[in-house]
Design a protein around this motif. Structure first.
Motif, PDB file in Angstrom:
ATOM      1  N   THR A  79      12.173  68.940 125.896  1.00  0.00           N
ATOM      2  CA  THR A  79      12.442  69.334 127.324  1.00  0.00           C
ATOM      3  C   THR A  79      13.690  70.269 127.555  1.00  0.00           C
ATOM      4  O   THR A  79      14.465  69.868 127.264  1.00  0.00           O
ATOM      5  CB  THR A  79      12.760  68.085 128.253  1.00  0.00           C
ATOM      6  OG1 THR A  79      11.475  67.129 127.954  1.00  0.00           O
ATOM      7  CG2 THR A  79      12.678  68.324 129.711  1.00  0.00           C
ATOM      8  N   VAL A  80      13.337  71.386 128.110  1.00  0.00           N
ATOM      9  CA  VAL A  80      14.229  72.295 128.303  1.00  0.00           C
ATOM     10  C   VAL A  80      14.238  72.796 130.062  1.00  0.00           C
ATOM     11  O   VAL A  80      13.100  73.188 130.517  1.00  0.00           O
ATOM     12  CB  VAL A  80      14.135  73.670 127.542  1.00  0.00           C
ATOM     13  CG1 VAL A  80      13.078  74.435 127.730  1.00  0.00           C
ATOM     14  CG2 VAL A  80      15.179  74.417 127.693  1.00  0.00           C
ATOM     15  N   GLN A  81      15.462  72.944 130.392  1.00  0.00           N
ATOM     16  CA  GLN A  81      15.586  73.480 131.829  1.00  0.00           C
ATOM     17  C   GLN A  81      16.595  74.808 131.638  1.00  0.00           C
ATOM     18  O   GLN A  81      17.635  74.537 130.981  1.00  0.00           O
ATOM     19  CB  GLN A  81      16.269  72.528 132.777  1.00  0.00           C
ATOM     20  CG  GLN A  81      15.192  71.542 133.032  1.00  0.00           C
ATOM     21  CD  GLN A  81      15.819  70.279 134.024  1.00  0.00           C
ATOM     22  OE1 GLN A  81      16.872  70.180 134.016  1.00  0.00           O
ATOM     23  NE2 GLN A  81      15.044  69.914 135.048  1.00  0.00           N
ATOM     24  N   LEU A  97      14.159  86.275 135.343  1.00  0.00           N
ATOM     25  CA  LEU A  97      12.800  85.819 134.757  1.00  0.00           C
ATOM     26  C   LEU A  97      12.148  84.902 135.593  1.00  0.00           C
ATOM     27  O   LEU A  97      12.847  83.865 136.328  1.00  0.00           O
ATOM     28  CB  LEU A  97      13.505  85.100 133.440  1.00  0.00           C
ATOM     29  CG  LEU A  97      12.204  84.971 132.216  1.00  0.00           C
ATOM     30  CD1 LEU A  97      11.440  86.206 132.026  1.00  0.00           C
ATOM     31  CD2 LEU A  97      12.711  84.100 130.972  1.00  0.00           C
ATOM     32  N   ASP A  98      10.828  84.942 135.731  1.00  0.00           N
ATOM     33  CA  ASP A  98      10.265  83.791 136.379  1.00  0.00           C
ATOM     34  C   ASP A  98       9.695  82.863 135.511  1.00  0.00           C
ATOM     35  O   ASP A  98       9.826  82.797 134.314  1.00  0.00           O
ATOM     36  CB  ASP A  98       8.853  84.647 136.960  1.00  0.00           C
ATOM     37  CG  ASP A  98       7.914  85.090 135.905  1.00  0.00           C
ATOM     38  OD1 ASP A  98       8.123  84.934 134.713  1.00  0.00           O
ATOM     39  OD2 ASP A  98       6.914  85.796 136.386  1.00  0.00           O
ATOM     40  N   GLU A  99       9.153  81.658 135.994  1.00  0.00           N
ATOM     41  CA  GLU A  99       8.871  80.562 135.255  1.00  0.00           C
ATOM     42  C   GLU A  99       7.889  80.773 134.134  1.00  0.00           C
ATOM     43  O   GLU A  99       8.132  80.293 133.035  1.00  0.00           O
ATOM     44  CB  GLU A  99       8.263  79.642 136.468  1.00  0.00           C
ATOM     45  CG  GLU A  99       8.051  78.102 135.876  1.00  0.00           C
ATOM     46  CD  GLU A  99       8.919  77.162 136.187  1.00  0.00           C
ATOM     47  OE1 GLU A  99       9.134  76.129 135.639  1.00  0.00           O
ATOM     48  OE2 GLU A  99      10.166  77.653 136.857  1.00  0.00           O
ATOM     49  N   ALA A 100       6.605  81.689 134.394  1.00  0.00           N
ATOM     50  CA  ALA A 100       5.832  81.809 133.492  1.00  0.00           C
ATOM     51  C   ALA A 100       6.420  82.256 132.267  1.00  0.00           C
ATOM     52  O   ALA A 100       6.290  82.215 131.132  1.00  0.00           O
ATOM     53  CB  ALA A 100       4.730  82.921 133.872  1.00  0.00           C
ATOM     54  N   GLY A 101       7.347  83.529 132.553  1.00  0.00           N
ATOM     55  CA  GLY A 101       8.105  84.217 131.322  1.00  0.00           C
ATOM     56  C   GLY A 101       8.952  83.185 130.605  1.00  0.00           C
ATOM     57  O   GLY A 101       9.149  83.092 129.399  1.00  0.00           O
ATOM     58  N   PHE A 102       9.378  82.355 131.395  1.00  0.00           N
ATOM     59  CA  PHE A 102      10.454  81.190 130.632  1.00  0.00           C
ATOM     60  C   PHE A 102       9.498  80.326 129.639  1.00  0.00           C
ATOM     61  O   PHE A 102      10.025  79.999 128.612  1.00  0.00           O
ATOM     62  CB  PHE A 102      11.013  80.459 131.710  1.00  0.00           C
ATOM     63  CG  PHE A 102      12.218  79.222 131.088  1.00  0.00           C
ATOM     64  CD1 PHE A 102      13.316  79.984 130.423  1.00  0.00           C
ATOM     65  CD2 PHE A 102      12.052  77.998 131.225  1.00  0.00           C
ATOM     66  CE1 PHE A 102      14.111  79.103 129.854  1.00  0.00           C
ATOM     67  CE2 PHE A 102      12.831  77.201 130.688  1.00  0.00           C
ATOM     68  CZ  PHE A 102      13.999  77.543 129.924  1.00  0.00           C
ATOM     69  N   ILE A 103       8.330  79.951 130.316  1.00  0.00           N
ATOM     70  CA  ILE A 103       7.643  79.034 129.498  1.00  0.00           C
ATOM     71  C   ILE A 103       7.111  79.704 128.250  1.00  0.00           C
ATOM     72  O   ILE A 103       6.851  79.100 127.346  1.00  0.00           O
ATOM     73  CB  ILE A 103       6.557  78.500 130.573  1.00  0.00           C
ATOM     74  CG1 ILE A 103       7.030  77.488 131.643  1.00  0.00           C
ATOM     75  CG2 ILE A 103       5.354  77.724 129.529  1.00  0.00           C
ATOM     76  CD1 ILE A 103       6.126  77.144 132.758  1.00  0.00           C
ATOM     77  N   LYS A 104       6.743  80.775 128.724  1.00  0.00           N
ATOM     78  CA  LYS A 104       6.422  81.618 127.140  1.00  0.00           C
ATOM     79  C   LYS A 104       7.107  81.722 126.255  1.00  0.00           C
ATOM     80  O   LYS A 104       7.033  81.614 124.865  1.00  0.00           O
ATOM     81  CB  LYS A 104       5.745  83.120 127.776  1.00  0.00           C
ATOM     82  CG  LYS A 104       5.101  83.947 126.642  1.00  0.00           C
ATOM     83  CD  LYS A 104       4.727  85.168 127.166  1.00  0.00           C
ATOM     84  CE  LYS A 104       3.882  86.082 125.963  1.00  0.00           C
ATOM     85  NZ  LYS A 104       4.742  86.871 125.339  1.00  0.00           N
ATOM     86  N   LEU A 163      12.435  76.546 135.080  1.00  0.00           N
ATOM     87  CA  LEU A 163      13.694  76.845 135.394  1.00  0.00           C
ATOM     88  C   LEU A 163      14.426  76.307 136.316  1.00  0.00           C
ATOM     89  O   LEU A 163      13.649  75.074 136.971  1.00  0.00           O
ATOM     90  CB  LEU A 163      13.698  78.243 136.064  1.00  0.00           C
ATOM     91  CG  LEU A 163      13.044  79.383 135.141  1.00  0.00           C
ATOM     92  CD1 LEU A 163      12.659  80.575 135.742  1.00  0.00           C
ATOM     93  CD2 LEU A 163      14.051  79.704 133.953  1.00  0.00           C
ATOM     94  N   VAL A 164      15.624  76.176 136.418  1.00  0.00           N
ATOM     95  CA  VAL A 164      16.569  75.246 137.659  1.00  0.00           C
ATOM     96  C   VAL A 164      16.823  76.340 138.712  1.00  0.00           C
ATOM     97  O   VAL A 164      16.973  77.570 138.552  1.00  0.00           O
ATOM     98  CB  VAL A 164      17.524  74.543 137.163  1.00  0.00           C
ATOM     99  CG1 VAL A 164      17.027  73.539 136.264  1.00  0.00           C
ATOM    100  CG2 VAL A 164      18.397  75.506 136.271  1.00  0.00           C
TER     101      VAL A 164
END
Length: 141
Positions: free
Chosen positions: A99-101, A107-114, A140-141
């Motif tokens: 689990t990472v925050q 950066l948007d959420e989709a880019g972070f997840i990728k 992202l937080v």
């Protein structure tokens, strides 16, 4: 340049009633008690192979994710990674959940997840643990 790290364990007694001490030789950070009850039941102030794997995996994944984000032009401000390693007595390690925050400006959420999925697949500890199911939750937080 390749590096090698060392740790050693001294174990006394049988599996169920015995006990051991893990020593981190390379870093000198200390000696940590281990026992079967601390592995299969409650930690009670002792560590376990699974906790040591969780520490290795969370730190390796964080480094890989930081590098991937930075290389792509979005250096993180902070990454907070937890690794949960599940151990089932009689079966073994049944899975690892990361689990990472992250705080990543621009950066948007989709880019972070990728980026997190890429780090999960490519960090050296994940690659060493390919025989285990590794899952991921990233936000992202």
């Amino acid at each position: 340049m390749a590096t090698t790290r060392q740790a050693h364990t001294v174990w006394e007694g049988n599996l169920i009633e015995g006990k051991g001490v893990v020593t981190f030789d390379s870093s000198g950070i200390g000696d940590y008690a281990v026992s079967w009850p601390s592995r299969a039941e409650k930690a009670n102030g002792k560590t376990s192979p699974e906790e040591l794997i969780a520490a290795a995996h969370s730190s390796c994944f964080s480094m890989a994710l930081s590098n991937g984000l930075t290389t792509a032009g979005n250096a993180p401000t902070q990454l907070n990674t937890q690794a949960e390693v599940t151990f089932q007595p009689g079966t073994g390690i049944t899975g690892i959940h990361l689990t990472v925050q992250g705080e990543v400006p621009g950066l948007d959420e989709a880019g972070f997840i990728k980026a997190a999925e890429d780090a999960k697949a490519n960090c050296p500890v994940s690659q060493a643990l390919t025989g285990t199911t590794i899952t991921l939750t990233a936000s992202l937080v």
